[in-house]
Design a protein around this motif. Structure first.
Motif, PDB file in Angstrom:
ATOM      1  N   ARG A  53      31.589  44.722  36.982  1.00  0.00           N
ATOM      2  CA  ARG A  53      31.741  44.560  35.528  1.00  0.00           C
ATOM      3  C   ARG A  53      31.205  45.795  34.792  1.00  0.00           C
ATOM      4  NH1 ARG A  53      27.489  40.664  33.679  1.00  0.00           N
ATOM      5  NH2 ARG A  53      26.320  42.612  33.982  1.00  0.00           N
ATOM      6  N   ASP A  54      30.047  46.268  35.263  1.00  0.00           N
ATOM      7  CA  ASP A  54      29.465  47.456  34.627  1.00  0.00           C
ATOM      8  C   ASP A  54      30.297  48.698  34.925  1.00  0.00           C
ATOM      9  OD1 ASP A  54      27.455  45.845  33.686  1.00  0.00           O
ATOM     10  OD2 ASP A  54      26.042  46.334  35.321  1.00  0.00           O
ATOM     11  N   LEU A  55      30.870  48.734  36.143  1.00  0.00           N
ATOM     12  CA  LEU A  55      31.678  49.896  36.540  1.00  0.00           C
ATOM     13  C   LEU A  55      32.870  50.077  35.615  1.00  0.00           C
ATOM     14  CD1 LEU A  55      32.211  52.163  38.683  1.00  0.00           C
ATOM     15  CD2 LEU A  55      33.565  50.458  39.942  1.00  0.00           C
ATOM     16  N   ARG A  77      32.569  39.684  32.125  1.00  0.00           N
ATOM     17  CA  ARG A  77      32.688  38.967  33.405  1.00  0.00           C
ATOM     18  C   ARG A  77      34.106  38.386  33.584  1.00  0.00           C
ATOM     19  NH1 ARG A  77      29.608  36.190  37.216  1.00  0.00           N
ATOM     20  NH2 ARG A  77      30.586  34.253  37.950  1.00  0.00           N
ATOM     21  N   ARG A  78      34.685  37.850  32.484  1.00  0.00           N
ATOM     22  CA  ARG A  78      36.007  37.224  32.590  1.00  0.00           C
ATOM     23  C   ARG A  78      37.045  38.201  33.127  1.00  0.00           C
ATOM     24  NH1 ARG A  78      40.165  35.112  27.902  1.00  0.00           N
ATOM     25  NH2 ARG A  78      41.729  34.359  29.365  1.00  0.00           N
ATOM     26  N   TYR A  79      37.091  39.405  32.540  1.00  0.00           N
ATOM     27  CA  TYR A  79      38.064  40.414  32.974  1.00  0.00           C
ATOM     28  C   TYR A  79      37.718  40.928  34.369  1.00  0.00           C
ATOM     29  CZ  TYR A  79      39.750  40.531  28.140  1.00  0.00           C
ATOM     30  OH  TYR A  79      40.276  40.202  26.922  1.00  0.00           O
ATOM     31  N   VAL A  99      38.783  38.482  37.304  1.00  0.00           N
ATOM     32  CA  VAL A  99      40.243  38.482  37.556  1.00  0.00           C
ATOM     33  C   VAL A  99      40.657  39.763  38.281  1.00  0.00           C
ATOM     34  CG1 VAL A  99      42.508  38.545  36.456  1.00  0.00           C
ATOM     35  CG2 VAL A  99      40.765  36.959  35.625  1.00  0.00           C
ATOM     36  N   LEU A 100      40.154  40.896  37.817  1.00  0.00           N
ATOM     37  CA  LEU A 100      40.533  42.180  38.413  1.00  0.00           C
ATOM     38  C   LEU A 100      39.993  42.321  39.835  1.00  0.00           C
ATOM     39  CD1 LEU A 100      40.060  44.507  35.319  1.00  0.00           C
ATOM     40  CD2 LEU A 100      42.221  44.000  36.478  1.00  0.00           C
ATOM     41  N   LEU A 101      38.750  41.861  40.044  1.00  0.00           N
ATOM     42  CA  LEU A 101      38.161  41.991  41.368  1.00  0.00           C
ATOM     43  C   LEU A 101      38.864  41.092  42.384  1.00  0.00           C
ATOM     44  CD1 LEU A 101      36.002  43.488  42.906  1.00  0.00           C
ATOM     45  CD2 LEU A 101      34.358  41.710  42.303  1.00  0.00           C
ATOM     46  N   GLU A 102      39.256  39.893  41.968  1.00  0.00           N
ATOM     47  CA  GLU A 102      39.999  38.994  42.868  1.00  0.00           C
ATOM     48  C   GLU A 102      41.352  39.614  43.233  1.00  0.00           C
ATOM     49  OE1 GLU A 102      40.103  35.324  40.749  1.00  0.00           O
ATOM     50  OE2 GLU A 102      38.192  34.620  41.603  1.00  0.00           O
ATOM     51  N   LYS A 103      41.971  40.313  42.276  1.00  0.00           N
ATOM     52  CA  LYS A 103      43.235  40.995  42.573  1.00  0.00           C
ATOM     53  C   LYS A 103      43.005  42.140  43.559  1.00  0.00           C
ATOM     54  CE  LYS A 103      47.657  41.410  42.031  1.00  0.00           C
ATOM     55  NZ  LYS A 103      48.572  40.334  42.456  1.00  0.00           N
ATOM     56  N   CYS A 104      41.871  42.844  43.414  1.00  0.00           N
ATOM     57  CA  CYS A 104      41.540  43.911  44.370  1.00  0.00           C
ATOM     58  C   CYS A 104      41.370  43.344  45.784  1.00  0.00           C
ATOM     59  CB  CYS A 104      40.262  44.626  43.937  1.00  0.00           C
ATOM     60  SG  CYS A 104      40.495  45.683  42.491  1.00  0.00           S
ATOM     61  N   ASP A 105      40.812  42.103  45.867  1.00  0.00           N
ATOM     62  CA  ASP A 105      40.711  41.438  47.179  1.00  0.00           C
ATOM     63  C   ASP A 105      42.104  41.216  47.760  1.00  0.00           C
ATOM     64  OD1 ASP A 105      37.971  41.331  46.859  1.00  0.00           O
ATOM     65  OD2 ASP A 105      37.938  39.241  46.188  1.00  0.00           O
ATOM     66  N   GLN A 106      43.029  40.725  46.923  1.00  0.00           N
ATOM     67  CA  GLN A 106      44.403  40.452  47.392  1.00  0.00           C
ATOM     68  C   GLN A 106      45.088  41.737  47.857  1.00  0.00           C
ATOM     69  OE1 GLN A 106      46.732  38.306  44.477  1.00  0.00           O
ATOM     70  NE2 GLN A 106      45.069  36.864  44.068  1.00  0.00           N
ATOM     71  N   LEU A 107      44.854  42.817  47.108  1.00  0.00           N
ATOM     72  CA  LEU A 107      45.482  44.101  47.462  1.00  0.00           C
ATOM     73  C   LEU A 107      44.750  44.797  48.612  1.00  0.00           C
ATOM     74  CD1 LEU A 107      46.127  45.457  43.849  1.00  0.00           C
ATOM     75  CD2 LEU A 107      47.844  44.585  45.457  1.00  0.00           C
ATOM     76  N   GLN A 108      43.659  44.204  49.068  1.00  0.00           N
ATOM     77  CA  GLN A 108      42.821  44.733  50.149  1.00  0.00           C
ATOM     78  C   GLN A 108      42.231  46.103  49.812  1.00  0.00           C
ATOM     79  OE1 GLN A 108      44.034  43.850  54.244  1.00  0.00           O
ATOM     80  NE2 GLN A 108      45.831  42.737  53.432  1.00  0.00           N
ATOM     81  N   PHE A 109      42.001  46.294  48.488  1.00  0.00           N
ATOM     82  CA  PHE A 109      41.163  47.423  48.075  1.00  0.00           C
ATOM     83  C   PHE A 109      39.706  47.090  48.417  1.00  0.00           C
ATOM     84  CE2 PHE A 109      44.126  48.720  44.294  1.00  0.00           C
ATOM     85  CZ  PHE A 109      45.097  49.086  45.205  1.00  0.00           C
ATOM     86  N   THR A 110      39.403  45.776  48.343  1.00  0.00           N
ATOM     87  CA  THR A 110      38.056  45.306  48.654  1.00  0.00           C
ATOM     88  C   THR A 110      38.132  44.190  49.683  1.00  0.00           C
ATOM     89  OG1 THR A 110      38.192  43.785  46.772  1.00  0.00           O
ATOM     90  CG2 THR A 110      37.091  45.892  46.387  1.00  0.00           C
TER      91      THR A 110
END
Length: 638
Positions: free
Chosen positions: A602-604, A609-611, A614-625
């Protein structure tokens, strides 16, 4: 190869048919005690003619003897469809009588082509009387299929003329064309009984195709499964029989009471069982009554007899000598084949009305078709060859594609033969194949579907100017023509190949269509993009954008469909390059850090937190994370 021919008798009661057969074969075909006591045939009788000449010619001659009494015409009709050569028996002492004429009319209606006129009981008359009988026969048989048949005079008592008749029968039979075996087997049952130690036995004439010992088949119209245990023809056990054979079949079916005369044996899923037929009716010239719409009738085809009702197409009344197309509604289902011959008789008194050919089996509803168009269609079916008939059956399927199994049932042809004819029709551009060897549509119907699809697509464009195209499923739901998903895919594939349509992201559009924004919409587009990009990781929600201007909704949808915005949930949209920027941020972060948690992410991105969630979960799906508990580590695609 054996030639199987059925020889049948015809003629008035007590004109010596059964006695003649005994003189020819040595067999008495009257098997019932009542027949012997009354001296008349009541049921069909069966035997065969065999001698050195028939064996040398590989000729199997089955004999069917029919009752001559007017009361038993229905029994004669059960045999007439399978007869290849008719012995029309006329007693010399009586000449042509009522049942002689009726039998002759029935045989003609059933498509009989070959006959020998047998003048029996020669020993009871003098030569002068005999000549008068011959002249009367010539006069009354004129313009019938037996008009030019040879007359042979015999006496079963003295044996005179019997040898000559045998020679003529064999000669005509050996020149009779054997049925082709491109058709499925069609075996109408004319007798059912049980034999101790064997079980259920049926007898009949194999109209079409071939049968094999051990073959698994189906009983129609009930669709019960049956299997051939053994077969016998002319007192010989056979492993295989061909069309034209008179054959008894021992079935592995326990209850003979579930099988009856008129049932048909054939391969599974090869016949249609129906109460409805369309046909061409030829009304006999000899009747003295008229036929009306809705008349009750006795319907005869194969070995079956069933009550029904007839409707006349294009007329309210038919008169003697008329030829007219009709619809027949039967009280019970039967399983006929295309162009099978039939005869109809009046309900009461039971007189023969006429007959013809079955043209449509289980026809579609005719509510929307005018009688002229329907008559033209049936007229074509009557005149065309099998390939063209197949084309017409496909063309007549105006609400759905024609399935191979339907065409097999309509034509009573083997699958290989149908596929051969379908291949010719495809090469002639008469039909389209929608599924490999299983689903077909006529070119005319395809053009109609093409027109409907173009109208659906264009209507969609008018209602949704800013959408790229319409989904396949929506097209399918709006079509009046019933297509499966695979069939529609094939149709759309053809239309896109021909550049009638275009496809983008699985959406279908007209070939010349592209989204064109008005000046106002261009300004709205820029307004939305500015709002999103000015708050890159914390953009306004859809609801917030629409609160500023309700007319933005269509443009928001357009930007999403056009991939200029990325939607991550019901409300949140981000710039199309969001993931590229996230990827770069995460790469830089993980160079110095082993893992990241939600608060750090969030700080990065300097967001809430809301945004961030959502973005971090998408990064999981894209296997960035790669998530492990509450921590994320570098993913394989970062």
């Amino acid at each position: 190869m054996d030639n199987n021919i059925i020889v049948g008798t015809a003629g008035h009661i007590d004109h010596g048919k059964t006695t003649l057969i005994k003189a020819l074969t040595g067999e008495d075909t009257d098997r019932l005690l009542e027949e012997k006591e009354r001296g008349i045939s009541i049921e069909l009788g069966f035997t065969h003619l065999q001698n050195e000449e028939t064996e040398s010619l590989n000729l199997n001659l089955g004999i069917v003897d029919v009752p001559g009494h007017q009361k038993f015409v229905n029994k004669m009709l059960a045999a007439a469809g399978g007869i290849d050569l008719t012995l029309i028996v006329v007693a010399a002492d009586e000449g042509v009588m009522p049942q002689t004429k009726e039998h002759l009319s029935i045989l003609e209606l059933m498509g009989a082509e070959k006959a020998i006129i047998v003048i029996s009981k020669k020993d009871l008359v003098d030569n002068e009387w005999l000549e008068l009988v011959k002249l009367d026969i010539l006069d009354q048989f004129e313009n019938t299929f037996a008009g030019n048949a040879e007359m042979i005079t015999v006496s079963a008592v003295t044996g005179e003329g019997i040898a000559k008749l045998k020679t003529k029968i064999i000669k005509l039979a050996s020149n009779t064309k054997v049925s082709l075996n491109s058709e499925i087997p069609y075996y109408p049952i004319d007798r059912v009984f049980s034999l101790k130690g064997q079980g259920t036995v049926v007898t009949g004439t194999l109209f079409k195709g071939e049968l094999f010992e051990g073959q698994e088949l189906q009983l129609y119209p009930s669709a019960k499964k049956i299997k051939i245990k053994s077969m016998e023809s002319h007192q010989k056990k056979l492993k295989k029989v061909r069309s034209g054979s008179r054959v008894g079949i021992n079935l592995n079916y326990p209850d003979k009471n579930e099988i009856k005369r008129g049932d048909v044996i054939s391969t599974a899923d090869s016949l249609i069982s129906t109460n409805f037929l369309e046909a061409k009716l030829k009304v006999l010239n000899s009747i003295n009554f008229k036929i009306k719409n809705g008349d009750r009738i006795h319907f005869h085809t194969g070995t079956t007899e069933v009550m029904g009702t007839i409707n006349l197409y294009g007329k309210q009344v038919a008169f003697p000598g008329d030829e007219i197309f009709i619809k027949i509604k039967l009280d019970h289902k039967i399983s006929p084949y295309y162009r099978q011959k039939f005869v109809i008789r009046r309900f009461s008194p039971i007189d023969t009305i006429g007959g013809g050919e079955i043209l449509e089996i289980d026809p579609p509803p005719r509510r929307k078709i005018n009688s002229e168009k329907l008559i033209a269609h049936l007229n074509l079916l009557e005149e065309v060859d099998l390939k063209t008939a197949l084309e017409l059956f496909i063309k007549n399927m105006t609400g759905s594609a024609a399935e191979l199994i339907q065409l097999k049932k309509k034509t009573a042809l083997k699958t290989e033969k149908i596929l051969e004819l379908l291949s010719d029709l495809k090469e002639e551009n008469k039909i389209f194949e929608l599924k490999n060897d299983s689903s077909f549509i006529h070119t005319d119907n395809f053009k109609s579907i093409e027109k409907d699809i173009k109208e659906i697509v264009n209507d969609y464009h008018q209602q949704n100017r800013l959408k790229v195209g319409i989904t396949r499923e929506e097209i399918r739901s709006r079509l009046n023509f019933d297509l499966t998903k695979k069939e529609l895919d094939k149709v759309l594939g053809i239309l896109t190949t021909e550049q009638v349509l275009q496809e983008k992201d699985s959406l279908i559009a007209a070939s010349n269509f592209s989204v064109q924004l008005t000046e106002k919409e261009k300004k709205q587009k820029q307004f939305i993009l500015d709002k999103i990009n000015n708050n890159y990781f914390s953009p306004p929600t859809r609801k917030e954008l629409l609160a500023e201007d309700e007319e933005l909704e269509a443009v928001i949808n357009y930007l999403e469909h056009n991939s200029e915005l990325v939607r991550l949930d019901q409300e949140l949209y981000f710039d199309k390059d969001i993931f590229l920027k996230l990827q770069n941020l995460l790469r830089k972060y993980f160079r110095e850090n082993e893992s990241i948690e939600l608060a750090e992410f969030r700080d990065l991105i300097n967001s809430s937190r809301r945004y961030a969630l959502v973005l971090l979960e998408k990064c999981d799906q894209l296997q960035f994370t790669l998530r492990r508990g509450d921590l994320r580590y570098p993913g394989k695609d970062l």
